[in-house]
Design a protein around this motif. Structure first.
Motif, PDB file in Angstrom:
ATOM      1  N   PHE A  33       0.859  -1.171   0.000  1.00 18.47           N
ATOM      2  CA  PHE A  33       0.000   0.000   0.000  1.00 18.47           C
ATOM      3  C   PHE A  33       0.899   1.225   0.000  1.00 18.47           C
ATOM      4  O   PHE A  33       1.631   1.448   0.963  1.00 18.47           O
ATOM      5  CB  PHE A  33      -0.897   0.048   1.247  1.00 18.47           C
ATOM      6  CG  PHE A  33      -1.877  -1.082   1.339  1.00 18.47           C
ATOM      7  CD1 PHE A  33      -3.029  -1.082   0.581  1.00 18.47           C
ATOM      8  CD2 PHE A  33      -1.645  -2.143   2.188  1.00 18.47           C
ATOM      9  CE1 PHE A  33      -3.934  -2.120   0.671  1.00 18.47           C
ATOM     10  CE2 PHE A  33      -2.539  -3.182   2.293  1.00 18.47           C
ATOM     11  CZ  PHE A  33      -3.694  -3.172   1.531  1.00 18.47           C
ATOM     12  N   ASN A  34       0.868   2.001  -1.067  1.00 21.06           N
ATOM     13  CA  ASN A  34       1.663   3.235  -1.158  1.00 21.06           C
ATOM     14  C   ASN A  34       3.126   3.020  -0.805  1.00 21.06           C
ATOM     15  O   ASN A  34       3.730   3.813  -0.093  1.00 21.06           O
ATOM     16  CB  ASN A  34       1.070   4.329  -0.267  1.00 21.06           C
ATOM     17  CG  ASN A  34      -0.317   4.737  -0.709  1.00 21.06           C
ATOM     18  OD1 ASN A  34      -0.613   4.709  -1.896  1.00 21.06           O
ATOM     19  ND2 ASN A  34      -1.146   5.095   0.241  1.00 21.06           N
ATOM     20  N   GLY A  35       3.699   1.925  -1.271  1.00 17.15           N
ATOM     21  CA  GLY A  35       5.113   1.662  -1.037  1.00 17.15           C
ATOM     22  C   GLY A  35       5.446   1.016   0.286  1.00 17.15           C
ATOM     23  O   GLY A  35       6.607   0.886   0.637  1.00 17.15           O
ATOM     24  N   TYR A  36       4.450   0.594   1.057  1.00 13.33           N
ATOM     25  CA  TYR A  36       4.676  -0.056   2.341  1.00 13.33           C
ATOM     26  C   TYR A  36       4.160  -1.487   2.286  1.00 13.33           C
ATOM     27  O   TYR A  36       3.117  -1.760   1.704  1.00 13.33           O
ATOM     28  CB  TYR A  36       3.958   0.699   3.467  1.00 13.33           C
ATOM     29  CG  TYR A  36       4.604   2.013   3.800  1.00 13.33           C
ATOM     30  CD1 TYR A  36       5.599   2.098   4.758  1.00 13.33           C
ATOM     31  CD2 TYR A  36       4.232   3.173   3.138  1.00 13.33           C
ATOM     32  CE1 TYR A  36       6.204   3.303   5.057  1.00 13.33           C
ATOM     33  CE2 TYR A  36       4.833   4.383   3.431  1.00 13.33           C
ATOM     34  CZ  TYR A  36       5.819   4.446   4.385  1.00 13.33           C
ATOM     35  OH  TYR A  36       6.423   5.638   4.672  1.00 13.33           O
ATOM     36  N   LEU A  37       4.907  -2.399   2.908  1.00 11.53           N
ATOM     37  CA  LEU A  37       4.477  -3.794   3.015  1.00 11.53           C
ATOM     38  C   LEU A  37       3.456  -3.929   4.134  1.00 11.53           C
ATOM     39  O   LEU A  37       3.576  -3.282   5.174  1.00 11.53           O
ATOM     40  CB  LEU A  37       5.667  -4.698   3.337  1.00 11.53           C
ATOM     41  CG  LEU A  37       6.618  -5.018   2.200  1.00 11.53           C
ATOM     42  CD1 LEU A  37       7.760  -5.879   2.714  1.00 11.53           C
ATOM     43  CD2 LEU A  37       5.907  -5.733   1.074  1.00 11.53           C
ATOM     44  N   ALA A  38       2.479  -4.785   3.925  1.00  9.05           N
ATOM     45  CA  ALA A  38       1.442  -4.989   4.936  1.00  9.05           C
ATOM     46  C   ALA A  38       0.975  -6.436   4.911  1.00  9.05           C
ATOM     47  O   ALA A  38       1.137  -7.142   3.924  1.00  9.05           O
ATOM     48  CB  ALA A  38       0.267  -4.063   4.681  1.00  9.05           C
ATOM     49  N   ILE A  39       0.399  -6.857   6.032  1.00  9.07           N
ATOM     50  CA  ILE A  39      -0.271  -8.154   6.147  1.00  9.07           C
ATOM     51  C   ILE A  39      -1.726  -7.868   6.460  1.00  9.07           C
ATOM     52  O   ILE A  39      -2.029  -7.067   7.351  1.00  9.07           O
ATOM     53  CB  ILE A  39       0.347  -9.015   7.269  1.00  9.07           C
ATOM     54  CG1 ILE A  39       1.798  -9.345   6.937  1.00  9.07           C
ATOM     55  CG2 ILE A  39      -0.442 -10.289   7.462  1.00  9.07           C
ATOM     56  CD1 ILE A  39       2.492 -10.177   8.006  1.00  9.07           C
ATOM     57  N   LYS A  40      -2.628  -8.503   5.696  1.00  7.90           N
ATOM     58  CA  LYS A  40      -4.059  -8.271   5.883  1.00  7.90           C
ATOM     59  C   LYS A  40      -4.707  -9.483   6.544  1.00  7.90           C
ATOM     60  O   LYS A  40      -4.327 -10.623   6.288  1.00  7.90           O
ATOM     61  CB  LYS A  40      -4.750  -8.022   4.537  1.00  7.90           C
ATOM     62  CG  LYS A  40      -4.285  -6.770   3.844  1.00  7.90           C
ATOM     63  CD  LYS A  40      -5.129  -6.402   2.635  1.00  7.90           C
ATOM     64  CE  LYS A  40      -5.394  -7.538   1.704  1.00  7.90           C
ATOM     65  NZ  LYS A  40      -6.153  -7.174   0.517  1.00  7.90           N
ATOM     66  N   PHE A  41      -5.700  -9.203   7.374  1.00  2.39           N
ATOM     67  CA  PHE A  41      -6.469 -10.248   8.050  1.00  2.39           C
ATOM     68  C   PHE A  41      -7.959  -9.929   7.903  1.00  2.39           C
ATOM     69  O   PHE A  41      -8.335  -8.767   7.768  1.00  2.39           O
ATOM     70  CB  PHE A  41      -6.120 -10.316   9.535  1.00  2.39           C
ATOM     71  CG  PHE A  41      -4.708 -10.740   9.805  1.00  2.39           C
ATOM     72  CD1 PHE A  41      -4.383 -12.082   9.893  1.00  2.39           C
ATOM     73  CD2 PHE A  41      -3.708  -9.797   9.976  1.00  2.39           C
ATOM     74  CE1 PHE A  41      -3.079 -12.474  10.150  1.00  2.39           C
ATOM     75  CE2 PHE A  41      -2.408 -10.187  10.228  1.00  2.39           C
ATOM     76  CZ  PHE A  41      -2.093 -11.528  10.313  1.00  2.39           C
ATOM     77  N   GLN A  42      -8.759 -11.001   7.981  1.00 10.05           N
ATOM     78  CA  GLN A  42     -10.205 -10.846   7.911  1.00 10.05           C
ATOM     79  C   GLN A  42     -10.867 -11.831   8.860  1.00 10.05           C
ATOM     80  O   GLN A  42     -10.436 -12.971   8.988  1.00 10.05           O
ATOM     81  CB  GLN A  42     -10.687 -11.091   6.469  1.00 10.05           C
ATOM     82  CG  GLN A  42     -12.167 -10.869   6.289  1.00 10.05           C
ATOM     83  CD  GLN A  42     -12.571 -10.911   4.822  1.00 10.05           C
ATOM     84  OE1 GLN A  42     -11.754 -11.150   3.950  1.00 10.05           O
ATOM     85  NE2 GLN A  42     -13.830 -10.668   4.561  1.00 10.05           N
ATOM     86  N   GLY A  43     -11.934 -11.379   9.514  1.00  2.00           N
ATOM     87  CA  GLY A  43     -12.671 -12.240  10.425  1.00  2.00           C
ATOM     88  C   GLY A  43     -13.552 -13.220   9.666  1.00  2.00           C
ATOM     89  O   GLY A  43     -13.926 -12.993   8.515  1.00  2.00           O
ATOM     90  N   ALA A  44     -13.910 -14.310  10.337  1.00  3.97           N
ATOM     91  CA  ALA A  44     -14.814 -15.308   9.744  1.00  3.97           C
ATOM     92  C   ALA A  44     -16.255 -14.863   9.973  1.00  3.97           C
ATOM     93  O   ALA A  44     -16.582 -14.297  11.023  1.00  3.97           O
ATOM     94  CB  ALA A  44     -14.569 -16.672  10.376  1.00  3.97           C
ATOM     95  N   GLN A  45     -17.122 -15.137   9.017  1.00  4.85           N
ATOM     96  CA  GLN A  45     -18.537 -14.761   9.157  1.00  4.85           C
ATOM     97  C   GLN A  45     -19.163 -15.408  10.390  1.00  4.85           C
ATOM     98  O   GLN A  45     -19.949 -14.781  11.099  1.00  4.85           O
ATOM     99  CB  GLN A  45     -19.317 -15.159   7.908  1.00  4.85           C
ATOM    100  CG  GLN A  45     -19.086 -14.232   6.743  1.00  4.85           C
ATOM    101  CD  GLN A  45     -20.027 -14.532   5.587  1.00  4.85           C
ATOM    102  OE1 GLN A  45     -21.113 -15.056   5.777  1.00  4.85           O
ATOM    103  NE2 GLN A  45     -19.585 -14.190   4.389  1.00  4.85           N
ATOM    104  N   GLN A  46     -18.778 -16.664  10.661  1.00  4.29           N
ATOM    105  CA  GLN A  46     -19.364 -17.355  11.811  1.00  4.29           C
ATOM    106  C   GLN A  46     -18.975 -16.707  13.130  1.00  4.29           C
ATOM    107  O   GLN A  46     -19.673 -16.831  14.133  1.00  4.29           O
ATOM    108  CB  GLN A  46     -18.976 -18.833  11.809  1.00  4.29           C
ATOM    109  CG  GLN A  46     -17.479 -19.065  12.006  1.00  4.29           C
ATOM    110  CD  GLN A  46     -17.090 -20.526  11.830  1.00  4.29           C
ATOM    111  OE1 GLN A  46     -17.845 -21.310  11.276  1.00  4.29           O
ATOM    112  NE2 GLN A  46     -15.912 -20.878  12.318  1.00  4.29           N
ATOM    113  N   ASP A  47     -17.839 -15.971  13.135  1.00  4.00           N
ATOM    114  CA  ASP A  47     -17.414 -15.272  14.345  1.00  4.00           C
ATOM    115  C   ASP A  47     -17.938 -13.833  14.389  1.00  4.00           C
ATOM    116  O   ASP A  47     -18.334 -13.340  15.453  1.00  4.00           O
ATOM    117  CB  ASP A  47     -15.882 -15.234  14.436  1.00  4.00           C
ATOM    118  CG  ASP A  47     -15.274 -16.617  14.618  1.00  4.00           C
ATOM    119  OD1 ASP A  47     -15.965 -17.493  15.170  1.00  4.00           O
ATOM    120  OD2 ASP A  47     -14.120 -16.802  14.204  1.00  4.00           O
ATOM    121  N   CYS A  48     -17.935 -13.153  13.259  1.00  2.00           N
ATOM    122  CA  CYS A  48     -18.272 -11.724  13.227  1.00  2.00           C
ATOM    123  C   CYS A  48     -19.776 -11.447  13.257  1.00  2.00           C
ATOM    124  O   CYS A  48     -20.198 -10.472  13.890  1.00  2.00           O
ATOM    125  CB  CYS A  48     -17.667 -11.065  11.992  1.00  2.00           C
ATOM    126  SG  CYS A  48     -15.865 -10.874  12.081  1.00  2.00           S
TER     127      CYS A  48
END
Length: 153
Positions: A33-48
């Motif tokens: 993102f804009n020259g920066y490294l990132a790690i993305k996470f997402q919640g599970a529907q059954q949890d959220c």
């Protein structure tokens, strides 16, 4: 609203736990993102979906099913921003000489126009009008220089 700082992120294991104690799924590593490294996470529907903290976690809980969060790891290798290139150019020998010349020639004009004359902004809009206004500012500066150096006689 929960912020990324409210989530427990383990960079070694590359895991993330939400404030409700649920583990989020990794849905992107080595993202940029804009020259920066990132790690993305997402919640599970059954949890959220049944989560009691849903209103604190999502901006639009009625529209969004799960929470997503990203953690930045630093600048991406090989990505150089315009600002980084400009810093390198100014810090070079040629850049130092260029800046010295600019301070000696251009900056006194700007300082005189802004500080002494109060001409610190353009009142017109459009390239041609602003160009004309800038030339008038310079004319004022040059006429004053001529009068101070004895050319007015």
């Amino acid at each position: 609203m929960f912020k990324p700082e409210d989530f427990s992120f383990d960079p070694e294991a590359k895991t993330c736990v939400c404030p409700a104690g649920k583990t989020l799924y990794g849905n992107g590593s080595n993202c940029q993102f804009n020259g920066y490294l990132a790690i993305k996470f997402q919640g599970a529907q059954q949890d959220c979906l049944p989560c009691p903290m849903r209103s604190q976690c999502l901006r639009h809980p009625q529209k969004t099913k799960t929470r997503q969060v990203a953690f930045f790891l630093g600048k991406a290798p090989g990505h150089e921003s315009h600002t980084d290139r400009m810093k390198a150019k100014i810090d070079s020998e040629q850049g130092k000489q260029m800046i010295t010349r600019r301070f000696a020639t251009v900056e006194p004009v700007f300082g005189n126009l802004r500080g002494n004359k109060g001409l610190d902004r353009f009142t017109l809009r459009g390239r041609n009008k602003v160009d004309g206004q800038w030339k008038l500012y310079c004319l004022v500066h040059n006429i004053e220089k001529l009068t101070h150096h004895g050319y007015a006689h």
